[in-house]
Design a protein around this motif. Structure first.
Motif, PDB file in Angstrom:
ATOM      1  N   PHE A   1     -87.669  26.902 -26.702  1.00 42.49           N
ATOM      2  CA  PHE A   1     -87.326  25.848 -25.756  1.00 42.49           C
ATOM      3  C   PHE A   1     -85.907  26.091 -25.279  1.00 42.49           C
ATOM      4  CE2 PHE A   1     -85.209  21.801 -24.879  1.00 42.49           C
ATOM      5  CZ  PHE A   1     -86.037  21.286 -23.884  1.00 42.49           C
ATOM      6  N   GLN A   2     -85.655  25.800 -23.991  1.00 41.82           N
ATOM      7  CA  GLN A   2     -84.327  25.972 -23.418  1.00 41.82           C
ATOM      8  C   GLN A   2     -84.000  24.796 -22.507  1.00 41.82           C
ATOM      9  OE1 GLN A   2     -84.596  29.702 -21.343  1.00 41.82           O
ATOM     10  NE2 GLN A   2     -86.249  29.008 -20.007  1.00 41.82           N
ATOM     11  N   SER A   3     -82.711  24.487 -22.379  1.00 44.02           N
ATOM     12  CA  SER A   3     -82.277  23.401 -21.508  1.00 44.02           C
ATOM     13  C   SER A   3     -80.899  23.737 -20.959  1.00 44.02           C
ATOM     14  CB  SER A   3     -82.236  22.074 -22.277  1.00 44.02           C
ATOM     15  OG  SER A   3     -81.946  21.002 -21.408  1.00 44.02           O
ATOM     16  N   PHE A   4     -80.729  23.543 -19.641  1.00 48.83           N
ATOM     17  CA  PHE A   4     -79.492  23.912 -18.969  1.00 48.83           C
ATOM     18  C   PHE A   4     -79.009  22.768 -18.082  1.00 48.83           C
ATOM     19  CE2 PHE A   4     -82.030  27.693 -19.606  1.00 48.83           C
ATOM     20  CZ  PHE A   4     -81.157  28.512 -20.302  1.00 48.83           C
ATOM     21  N   LEU A   5     -77.706  22.680 -17.932  1.00 47.79           N
ATOM     22  CA  LEU A   5     -77.081  21.717 -17.034  1.00 47.79           C
ATOM     23  C   LEU A   5     -76.399  22.477 -15.912  1.00 47.79           C
ATOM     24  CD1 LEU A   5     -76.284  18.721 -16.506  1.00 47.79           C
ATOM     25  CD2 LEU A   5     -74.161  19.223 -17.762  1.00 47.79           C
ATOM     26  N   GLN A   6     -76.744  22.133 -14.664  1.00 48.01           N
ATOM     27  CA  GLN A   6     -76.089  22.730 -13.511  1.00 48.01           C
ATOM     28  C   GLN A   6     -75.104  21.731 -12.936  1.00 48.01           C
ATOM     29  OE1 GLN A   6     -78.667  24.326 -10.483  1.00 48.01           O
ATOM     30  NE2 GLN A   6     -77.123  25.798  -9.868  1.00 48.01           N
ATOM     31  N   ILE A   7     -73.857  22.177 -12.767  1.00 41.63           N
ATOM     32  CA  ILE A   7     -72.738  21.293 -12.438  1.00 41.63           C
ATOM     33  C   ILE A   7     -72.339  21.493 -10.976  1.00 41.63           C
ATOM     34  CG2 ILE A   7     -70.367  20.667 -13.069  1.00 41.63           C
ATOM     35  CD1 ILE A   7     -70.966  22.106 -15.788  1.00 41.63           C
ATOM     36  N   PRO A   8     -72.244  20.436 -10.164  1.00 40.73           N
ATOM     37  CA  PRO A   8     -71.887  20.583  -8.742  1.00 40.73           C
ATOM     38  C   PRO A   8     -70.393  20.819  -8.550  1.00 40.73           C
ATOM     39  CG  PRO A   8     -72.197  18.270  -9.262  1.00 40.73           C
ATOM     40  CD  PRO A   8     -72.566  19.038 -10.516  1.00 40.73           C
ATOM     41  N   ALA A   9     -69.942  21.987  -9.001  1.00 38.78           N
ATOM     42  CA  ALA A   9     -68.525  22.317  -8.937  1.00 38.78           C
ATOM     43  C   ALA A   9     -68.266  23.580  -8.119  1.00 38.78           C
ATOM     44  CB  ALA A   9     -67.962  22.495 -10.346  1.00 38.78           C
ATOM     45  N   GLY A  10     -69.263  24.049  -7.371  1.00 38.12           N
ATOM     46  CA  GLY A  10     -69.109  25.258  -6.591  1.00 38.12           C
ATOM     47  C   GLY A  10     -68.389  25.024  -5.276  1.00 38.12           C
ATOM     48  N   SER A  11     -68.218  26.096  -4.523  1.00 39.00           N
ATOM     49  CA  SER A  11     -67.572  26.012  -3.216  1.00 39.00           C
ATOM     50  C   SER A  11     -68.367  25.076  -2.303  1.00 39.00           C
ATOM     51  CB  SER A  11     -67.476  27.398  -2.576  1.00 39.00           C
ATOM     52  OG  SER A  11     -66.780  28.296  -3.423  1.00 39.00           O
ATOM     53  N   THR A  12     -67.663  24.343  -1.450  1.00 38.10           N
ATOM     54  CA  THR A  12     -68.302  23.322  -0.610  1.00 38.10           C
ATOM     55  C   THR A  12     -69.443  23.873   0.223  1.00 38.10           C
ATOM     56  OG1 THR A  12     -66.220  22.095  -0.465  1.00 38.10           O
ATOM     57  CG2 THR A  12     -67.895  21.619   1.200  1.00 38.10           C
ATOM     58  N   ASP A  13     -69.279  25.048   0.807  1.00 42.04           N
ATOM     59  CA  ASP A  13     -70.288  25.598   1.715  1.00 42.04           C
ATOM     60  C   ASP A  13     -71.554  26.054   1.016  1.00 42.04           C
ATOM     61  OD1 ASP A  13     -68.826  25.131   3.964  1.00 42.04           O
ATOM     62  OD2 ASP A  13     -68.092  27.180   4.199  1.00 42.04           O
ATOM     63  N   VAL A  14     -71.495  26.305  -0.290  1.00 39.61           N
ATOM     64  CA  VAL A  14     -72.661  26.844  -0.993  1.00 39.61           C
ATOM     65  C   VAL A  14     -73.077  26.016  -2.200  1.00 39.61           C
ATOM     66  CG1 VAL A  14     -72.281  29.206  -0.220  1.00 39.61           C
ATOM     67  CG2 VAL A  14     -71.192  28.420  -2.324  1.00 39.61           C
ATOM     68  N   SER A  15     -72.544  24.811  -2.348  1.00 43.57           N
ATOM     69  CA  SER A  15     -72.936  23.922  -3.434  1.00 43.57           C
ATOM     70  C   SER A  15     -74.070  23.015  -2.981  1.00 43.57           C
ATOM     71  CB  SER A  15     -71.751  23.057  -3.872  1.00 43.57           C
ATOM     72  OG  SER A  15     -72.163  22.061  -4.784  1.00 43.57           O
ATOM     73  N   ASP A  16     -75.017  22.765  -3.886  1.00 41.95           N
ATOM     74  CA  ASP A  16     -76.105  21.840  -3.591  1.00 41.95           C
ATOM     75  C   ASP A  16     -75.668  20.385  -3.780  1.00 41.95           C
ATOM     76  OD1 ASP A  16     -78.712  21.725  -2.633  1.00 41.95           O
ATOM     77  OD2 ASP A  16     -79.515  21.316  -4.614  1.00 41.95           O
ATOM     78  N   ARG A  17     -74.498  20.163  -4.410  1.00 39.79           N
ATOM     79  CA  ARG A  17     -73.837  18.863  -4.496  1.00 39.79           C
ATOM     80  C   ARG A  17     -74.603  17.811  -5.275  1.00 39.79           C
ATOM     81  NH1 ARG A  17     -71.340  18.370   1.662  1.00 39.79           N
ATOM     82  NH2 ARG A  17     -70.434  20.454   1.707  1.00 39.79           N
ATOM     83  N   ASN A  18     -75.304  18.217  -6.313  1.00 33.08           N
ATOM     84  CA  ASN A  18     -75.889  17.238  -7.227  1.00 33.08           C
ATOM     85  C   ASN A  18     -76.059  17.854  -8.606  1.00 33.08           C
ATOM     86  OD1 ASN A  18     -78.079  18.921  -6.708  1.00 33.08           O
ATOM     87  ND2 ASN A  18     -79.560  17.279  -6.547  1.00 33.08           N
ATOM     88  N   TRP A  19     -76.167  16.983  -9.614  1.00 29.26           N
ATOM     89  CA  TRP A  19     -76.366  17.421 -10.982  1.00 29.26           C
ATOM     90  C   TRP A  19     -77.835  17.739 -11.208  1.00 29.26           C
ATOM     91  CZ3 TRP A  19     -72.414  17.727 -14.671  1.00 29.26           C
ATOM     92  CH2 TRP A  19     -71.181  17.205 -14.272  1.00 29.26           C
ATOM     93  N   LYS A  20     -78.100  18.732 -12.056  1.00 33.39           N
ATOM     94  CA  LYS A  20     -79.475  19.112 -12.360  1.00 33.39           C
ATOM     95  C   LYS A  20     -79.608  19.438 -13.852  1.00 33.39           C
ATOM     96  CE  LYS A  20     -79.823  21.374  -7.874  1.00 33.39           C
ATOM     97  NZ  LYS A  20     -78.363  21.287  -7.618  1.00 33.39           N
ATOM     98  N   ASN A  21     -80.782  19.145 -14.384  1.00 33.10           N
ATOM     99  CA  ASN A  21     -81.144  19.590 -15.721  1.00 33.10           C
ATOM    100  C   ASN A  21     -82.416  20.409 -15.620  1.00 33.10           C
ATOM    101  OD1 ASN A  21     -83.118  18.799 -18.260  1.00 33.10           O
ATOM    102  ND2 ASN A  21     -81.059  19.390 -18.866  1.00 33.10           N
ATOM    103  N   LEU A  22     -82.397  21.605 -16.205  1.00 35.53           N
ATOM    104  CA  LEU A  22     -83.552  22.505 -16.209  1.00 35.53           C
ATOM    105  C   LEU A  22     -83.996  22.689 -17.655  1.00 35.53           C
ATOM    106  CD1 LEU A  22     -81.237  23.569 -14.035  1.00 35.53           C
ATOM    107  CD2 LEU A  22     -82.983  25.261 -13.559  1.00 35.53           C
ATOM    108  N   SER A  23     -85.175  22.190 -17.982  1.00 36.38           N
ATOM    109  CA  SER A  23     -85.693  22.280 -19.340  1.00 36.38           C
ATOM    110  C   SER A  23     -87.089  22.891 -19.303  1.00 36.38           C
ATOM    111  CB  SER A  23     -85.745  20.901 -19.990  1.00 36.38           C
ATOM    112  OG  SER A  23     -84.435  20.366 -20.142  1.00 36.38           O
TER     113      SER A  23
END
Length: 295
Positions: free
Chosen positions: A157-179
């Motif tokens: 089992f795996q679980s990841f957190l994606q953080i909206p901290a990327g560059s403005t032009d290429v960020s999806d601008r929301n938090w995500k959890n991938l499990s």
């Protein structure tokens, strides 16, 4: 004001009577000894390759660095009826740099653990309207745990957190959890099946859109024809749920590739992937490469 990245990507279906430009879709990953990609057109976790989850137990701690890269042509997409239509025409070049730490806990040597950090590098270009965007995408971090009920079978089992901290032009601008759950079954000494199945949970974006939960599953069937070469087949599927602001969609992709077992601690994988069918989804048409180094 519309950003450059919004202009680069195709229009996404929404429920409020007018189309809006999509931001870059999330850069998603998975974990493995030769490990986890997707942006705009690619399905969740479609970067996995043969032996992705062929993981050990009762081992000394070690490290893995992985560099992924792919080129995606967004020349076609699927409409709400499942028909292929003209896409945005943009080209995406994406690199994914990942570091993973593997270890076995002292309290149970039959369990494996890992923690990883991934940083995407993204470049998008559209010659139709002379637009371009590039930068560091939203970083991801997370863990995996697995065990081996038999020597030829790995379950985890795996679980990841994606953080909206990327560059403005290429960020999806929301938090995500991938499990997701994952498995690897060595069917024979040469034939192996590695796969996963899971969900992506997302928060509301800054533009007030709420993407739906995404189910995905990815499968790789590889056959080791020689100590150096392992050709493999790939099948990837994802389906997103409808929300009040965004219509759901799905895509089914197929691909073929070759894994080169160059050294005991290194490997290179090449793969071509293309969408078979879909609905409300951009069509995958990509060349993928993965380099893994273990130390």
């Amino acid at each position: 004001m519309e950003t450059t990245t919004m202009m680069l990507l195709r229009q996404a279906p929404v429920r409020r009577g007018h189309p809006i430009r999509r931001l870059v879709a999330p850069i998603l990953f998975t974990l493995g000894a030769s490990c986890a990609l997707p942006a705009a057109a690619q399905t969740t976790f479609d970067v996995i390759g043969p032996h992705e989850y062929d993981l050990p137990v009762d081992f000394q701690p070690f490290n893995v660095f992985v560099q992924y890269a792919y080129v995606q042509r967004n020349n076609r997409s699927f409409d709400s009826s499942g028909n292929r239509v003209k896409g945005s025409g943009s080209d995406a070049i994406v690199g994914l740099s990942k570091y993973v730490r593997f270890w076995t806990p002292d309290f149970n040597r039959k369990i494996g653990l890992a923690w990883e950090v991934i940083v995407p590098e993204i470049s998008l270009r559209n010659d139709r309207n002379n637009t371009q965007a590039s930068g560091i995408g939203d970083p991801m971090t997370g863990f995996a745990v697995w065990y081996k009920p038999r020597t030829d079978l790995t379950l985890g089992f795996q679980s990841f957190l994606q953080i909206p901290a990327g560059s403005t032009d290429v960020s999806d601008r929301n938090w995500k959890n991938l499990s997701s759950a994952f498995w690897d079954w060595r069917l024979t000494d040469k034939l192996g099946w590695t796969a996963d199945a899971g969900f992506v949970f997302q928060g509301k974006r800054t533009d007030r859109l709420l993407p739906g939960t995404v189910f995905h599953t990815n499968h790789r069937l590889g056959y080791r024809v020689s100590p150096l070469l392992e050709p493999f087949l790939a099948l990837d599927y994802e389906r997103s749920r409808d929300t009040a602001t965004v219509n759901g969609g799905h895509a089914l992709d197929a691909g073929a590739g070759m894994m080169f077992h160059t050294f005991d601690n290194q490997s290179i994988s090449l793969r071509y992937s293309k969408s078979i069918s879909g609905e409300n989804h951009s069509a995958n048409n990509s060349i993928n490469i993965k380099y893994a180094y273990v130390w």
